[in-house]
Design an enzyme around this catalytic site. Sequence first.
Site, PDB file in Angstrom:
ATOM      1  N   GLU A  50     -62.457 111.455   6.545  1.00  0.00           N
ATOM      2  CA  GLU A  50     -62.457 110.775   7.837  1.00  0.00           C
ATOM      3  C   GLU A  50     -61.747 109.433   7.699  1.00  0.00           C
ATOM      4  O   GLU A  50     -61.897 108.729   6.711  1.00  0.00           O
ATOM      5  CB  GLU A  50     -63.900 110.558   8.302  1.00  0.00           C
ATOM      6  CG  GLU A  50     -64.003 109.891   9.661  1.00  0.00           C
ATOM      7  CD  GLU A  50     -65.442 109.688  10.125  1.00  0.00           C
ATOM      8  OE1 GLU A  50     -65.658 109.615  11.339  1.00  0.00           O
ATOM      9  OE2 GLU A  50     -66.346 109.595   9.267  1.00  0.00           O
ATOM     10  N   LYS A 119     -63.725 114.161  17.518  1.00  0.00           N
ATOM     11  CA  LYS A 119     -65.144 114.034  17.179  1.00  0.00           C
ATOM     12  C   LYS A 119     -65.993 114.155  18.437  1.00  0.00           C
ATOM     13  O   LYS A 119     -65.820 113.405  19.399  1.00  0.00           O
ATOM     14  CB  LYS A 119     -65.371 112.686  16.496  1.00  0.00           C
ATOM     15  CG  LYS A 119     -66.729 112.512  15.845  1.00  0.00           C
ATOM     16  CD  LYS A 119     -66.739 111.199  15.070  1.00  0.00           C
ATOM     17  CE  LYS A 119     -67.957 111.016  14.224  1.00  0.00           C
ATOM     18  NZ  LYS A 119     -67.869 109.774  13.395  1.00  0.00           N
ATOM     19  N   CYS A 160     -67.867 114.133  10.546  1.00  0.00           N
ATOM     20  CA  CYS A 160     -68.962 113.243  10.151  1.00  0.00           C
ATOM     21  C   CYS A 160     -70.248 113.515  10.942  1.00  0.00           C
ATOM     22  O   CYS A 160     -70.980 114.444  10.653  1.00  0.00           O
ATOM     23  CB  CYS A 160     -68.501 111.796  10.271  1.00  0.00           C
ATOM     24  SG  CYS A 160     -69.522 110.640   9.301  1.00  0.00           S
TER      25      CYS A 160
END
Length: 286
Positions: A50, A119, A160
Amino acid sequence: MRAASEVTSKFRLAVVQLRVSSVKADNLSRVRRLVKEAAGQGSKVVLLPECFNSPYGTSFFSTYAEKIPGESTQALSEVAKENKLYLVGGSIPEEDAGKLYNSCAVFGPDGEMILKHRKIHLFDIDVPGKIRFQESETLSPGNSLSMFDTPFCKVGVGICYDMRFAELAQLYSRKGCHLLVYPGAFNMTTGPAHWELLQRGRAVDNQVYVATASPARDEAASYVAWGHSTVVNPWGEVIAKSGPEETIIYADIDLQYLADIRRQIPITSQRRDDLYTVTSVQQGSS
């Protein structure tokens, strides 16, 4: 799942734990070198961390943000083509129509972009006395699931914080994914507590391989990443794991082993869809 005869039974996955600096050009240069090294070790799929092209933090996102395609994704395209592999480009801050996203671009062996994942779940947490972080102060969320096909298997992508949401992983598994990849940057509070635990949970719950790529730890950074990039097999075993330093880890993804696990413990056919279900509601494409 596909019959074993329809897929290559094994392929090598490489996870690059990159030391990220404040100089974008240096980050891209190291990506080129490390992906080439991974290709030399027979890797067919390579995963980056990331925010691989910039420091991680709300104060950095707007400064380092790019269009996609742009400088960083062009470099990824070239690297994928030069090394003839699938490259999961971690994530970068993306600017689009005045909004910022945390986005992962995936490239095929021909250098073409085959996927962009934004995301979905923004990292807004507050652990008193330890860490407070609010991605939503600067970022907007994505709004779609993201999967891509390879000659080996289908792959599901999250970034994440997406890993904390079991429903996303379950949907990926039910849609045919055998490998889930999560570029991530857990910190020194959540990392030791939950990083490996979540990966093993997602792997066991869904009988899939799970791989995570973290930036290398930089104690001098404003946000200190935990590191410890990891690959977990469908039995929940850690089969590759780094320390905190810049490195590459490798795992041979064995799809016959995955098929054996699913046959031995057939949770897919035993699921009580008459009592409960998890469904996806697509609202658009990111």
